[in-house]
Design an enzyme around this catalytic site. Structure first.
Site, PDB file in Angstrom:
ATOM      1  N   ASN A  99       0.815  -1.219   0.000  1.00 22.00           N
ATOM      2  CA  ASN A  99       0.000   0.000   0.000  1.00 22.00           C
ATOM      3  C   ASN A  99       0.855   1.279   0.000  1.00 22.00           C
ATOM      4  OD1 ASN A  99      -2.460   1.843   0.500  1.00 22.00           O
ATOM      5  ND2 ASN A  99      -3.267  -0.187   0.075  1.00 22.00           N
ATOM      6  N   ARG A 100       0.228   2.406   0.405  1.00 19.05           N
ATOM      7  CA  ARG A 100       0.796   3.718   0.080  1.00 19.05           C
ATOM      8  C   ARG A 100       1.661   4.325   1.180  1.00 19.05           C
ATOM      9  NH1 ARG A 100      -4.041   3.024  -2.218  1.00 19.05           N
ATOM     10  NH2 ARG A 100      -4.169   3.510  -4.436  1.00 19.05           N
ATOM     11  N   HIS A 125       2.891   0.176  -3.200  1.00 17.81           N
ATOM     12  CA  HIS A 125       3.329  -1.218  -3.379  1.00 17.81           C
ATOM     13  C   HIS A 125       4.805  -1.359  -3.738  1.00 17.81           C
ATOM     14  CE1 HIS A 125      -0.710  -2.339  -2.681  1.00 17.81           C
ATOM     15  NE2 HIS A 125      -1.178  -2.340  -3.917  1.00 17.81           N
ATOM     16  N   HIS A 196      -1.101 -10.031  -3.187  1.00 20.00           N
ATOM     17  CA  HIS A 196      -2.150  -9.237  -3.838  1.00 20.00           C
ATOM     18  C   HIS A 196      -3.056 -10.087  -4.728  1.00 20.00           C
ATOM     19  CE1 HIS A 196      -4.158  -5.689  -5.110  1.00 20.00           C
ATOM     20  NE2 HIS A 196      -3.202  -4.851  -4.778  1.00 20.00           N
ATOM     21  N   SER A 197      -3.487 -11.256  -4.236  1.00 15.38           N
ATOM     22  CA  SER A 197      -4.409 -12.072  -5.044  1.00 15.38           C
ATOM     23  C   SER A 197      -5.765 -11.376  -5.162  1.00 15.38           C
ATOM     24  CB  SER A 197      -4.591 -13.455  -4.418  1.00 15.38           C
ATOM     25  OG  SER A 197      -3.424 -14.224  -4.647  1.00 15.38           O
ATOM     26  N   TYR A 198      -6.312 -11.456  -6.363  1.00 14.77           N
ATOM     27  CA  TYR A 198      -7.648 -10.943  -6.638  1.00 14.77           C
ATOM     28  C   TYR A 198      -8.566 -12.164  -6.715  1.00 14.77           C
ATOM     29  CZ  TYR A 198      -6.035  -6.284  -8.211  1.00 14.77           C
ATOM     30  OH  TYR A 198      -5.501  -5.018  -8.301  1.00 14.77           O
ATOM     31  N   ASP A 268     -11.713   0.303  -0.469  1.00 12.72           N
ATOM     32  CA  ASP A 268     -10.259   0.286  -0.714  1.00 12.72           C
ATOM     33  C   ASP A 268      -9.636   0.828   0.568  1.00 12.72           C
ATOM     34  OD1 ASP A 268      -7.727   0.238  -1.681  1.00 12.72           O
ATOM     35  OD2 ASP A 268      -8.105   1.523  -3.427  1.00 12.72           O
ATOM     36  N   GLN A 305      -6.283  -4.875   4.033  1.00 20.16           N
ATOM     37  CA  GLN A 305      -6.810  -3.961   3.028  1.00 20.16           C
ATOM     38  C   GLN A 305      -7.900  -4.698   2.269  1.00 20.16           C
ATOM     39  OE1 GLN A 305      -5.532  -0.856   2.729  1.00 20.16           O
ATOM     40  NE2 GLN A 305      -6.585  -0.114   0.894  1.00 20.16           N
ATOM     41  N   GLU A 333      -5.758  -7.995   1.543  1.00 20.61           N
ATOM     42  CA  GLU A 333      -4.305  -7.899   1.672  1.00 20.61           C
ATOM     43  C   GLU A 333      -3.969  -7.690   3.146  1.00 20.61           C
ATOM     44  OE1 GLU A 333      -3.206  -4.769  -1.386  1.00 20.61           O
ATOM     45  OE2 GLU A 333      -5.350  -5.055  -1.677  1.00 20.61           O
TER      46      GLU A 333
HETATM   47  C1  BGC Z   1      -4.782  -0.522  -3.335  1.00 23.97           C
HETATM   48  C2  BGC Z   1      -5.600   0.024  -4.451  1.00 23.97           C
HETATM   49  C3  BGC Z   1      -4.876  -0.258  -5.734  1.00 23.97           C
HETATM   50  C4  BGC Z   1      -4.716  -1.743  -5.863  1.00 23.97           C
HETATM   51  C5  BGC Z   1      -3.993  -2.157  -7.099  1.00 23.97           C
HETATM   52  C6  BGC Z   1      -4.661  -1.996  -3.524  1.00 23.97           C
HETATM   53  O1  BGC Z   1      -3.890  -2.522  -2.515  1.00 23.97           O
HETATM   54  O2  BGC Z   1      -5.306  -0.210  -2.087  1.00 23.97           O
HETATM   55  O3  BGC Z   1      -5.813   1.412  -4.287  1.00 23.97           O
HETATM   56  O4  BGC Z   1      -5.575   0.233  -6.832  1.00 23.97           O
HETATM   57  O5  BGC Z   1      -4.029  -2.247  -4.754  1.00 23.97           O
HETATM   58  O6  BGC Z   1      -2.851  -1.467  -7.230  1.00 23.97           O
END
Ligand code: BGC
Length: 371
Positions: A99-100, A125, A196-198, A268, A305, A333
């Site tokens: 994350n940020r 990330h 970061h699995s979707y 998010d 997250q 996450e």
């Molecule tokens: C973030 C999102 C981001 C995504 C893909 C997530 O962990 O919180 O804002 O768009 O990852 O990068």
């Protein structure tokens, strides 16, 4: 040679060929010509996980539904090239910082470190080339586990310290994908690793996830500003669309006009997990009514997250030609909170020489039929 001898030789040869039957195969080559492999873990209980040495990406995760029918529950690409085109971190290890980090800056021991601003004003990330875009070395592999290692050099992407990282994937007999993260450093640094699995429990590419039922064991979440940096507040979820302490469909309140949901374009946000101690605890449960698949996420981390694929927009075509539309997956996450290096009140993400970073997250799959 007698018939018995020939039979014995044939049996011995087939035993050798079974024993050496590899669970790895070639996936592609990086632009600099390095070989990328895929490792498939199987557990004999219908579950299968395929992991790439590039980014440690969980490329596919095959899980039975309530009728026993297998389906792939994570988004991704059939070909390695798909992962080179800056996809949204599908399935990857995220590091050094999940994350940020605000304005791509933080100060540690009085020294200011500057990171790439790869997400508007912020660093996301791990920067331009985070752990998701690195080739990992296979330390060991067996049919049910894979150990990947990566040495991130002092100064890589702006972060201090030589960081030796290992990530261990284990597919258990209990239909769990367990991920153990470990790291050591030779200089004070900050670290926040995740995967970061979707997920789409109906199967990847099978429409949106708005009908999935979610429970998150969190009394509080961290509200964000318009650049998705936490304001620092730990806000009570009571009376908000962030209250998932009882199961709610993802879509139930997502378009409610709530200010935080508007800022995120949906969910998010980091949830502050209710924790009893430091061990592995249940963070979230997601179930999908049509297939009956259930995912439980356990973690040692203080936060998760919850991201509902708000930035997916139908421009990516993934496995089997499936088009990934908005909110066609969700991520959970597990992590320390975003922007912790700039938030002294958040749990610390500092790792020092001599210290051992060690976290675990388990994705357990079952179905509502109890299979
Ligand atoms: C973030 C999102 C981001 C995504 C893909 C997530 O962990 O919180 O804002 O768009 O990852 O990068």
């Amino acid at each position: 040679m007698t018939f018995q001898t020939i039979t014995a030789v044939v049996l011995a040869l087939s035993a050798i060929s079974c024993a050496s039957k590899s669970n790895s195969r070639h996936f592609g080559k990086t632009p600099s010509g390095e070989t990328v492999d895929l490792y498939t873990l199987t557990n004999g209980r219908g579950m299968e996980a395929t992991i790439s040495t590039y980014g440690g990406v969980v490329v596919s995760l095959i899980v039975p539904d309530r009728t026993g029918t297998a389906g792939d529950v994570v988004l991704g690409f059939d070909n390695f090239e798909g992962y080179l085109k800056s996809p949204p971190y599908f399935g990857a290890i995220i590091g050094r910082y999940g994350n940020r980090i605000a304005h791509g800056k933080f100060t540690l021991d009085g020294v200011e470190y500057t990171l790439a601003k790869n997400n508007g004003e912020n660093s996301l990330h791990g920067g331009n080339r985070g752990f998701d875009k690195r080739l990992w070395t296979v330390k060991s592999s067996s049919g049910q586990s894979l150990v990947l290692a990566y040495l991130s050099k002092d100064g890589e992407e702006g972060y201090p310290g030589n960081l030796a990282t290992t990530v261990t994937y284990t597919l258990t007999d209990n239909n769990e994908l367990r991920i153990d993260y470990a790291a050591t450093t030779d200089k004070d640094t900050v670290l926040n690793l995740t995967n970061h699995s979707y997920f789409n429990l109906a199967g990847q590419g099978e429409g949106d996830v708005l009908g999935h039922q979610v429970t998150i064991h969190a009394d509080r979440f961290t509200p964000v500003d318009k650049t998705l940096i936490p304001t620092g507040e730990l806000r009570n979820v009571e009376g908000t669309p962030f209250d998932f302490r009882q199961p709610h469909a993802i879509g139930e309140r997502i378009n409610s006009g709530d200010e935080q949901l508007t800022l995120g374009g949906g969910y998010d946000h980091n949830f502050v997990l209710n924790r009893a101690g430091a061990g592995l605890e249940l963070a979230a449960t997601v179930s999908e009514p049509k297939t009956g698949r259930v995912l439980e996420v356990f973690t040692t981390e203080p936060g998760v997250q919850f991201y509902t694929g708000n930035f997916l927009d139908g421009t990516l075509t993934g496995k089997g030609g499936k088009v990934y539309g908005r909110r066609s997956a969700f991520c959970l996450e597990t992590q320390h909170f975003p922007d912790s290096p700039n938030k002294p009140d958040f749990p610390s993400v500092v790792l020092k020489p001599g210290g051992h970073y060690q976290t675990t997250t388990v994705y357990r799959f079952s179905t509502d039929s109890g299979r």
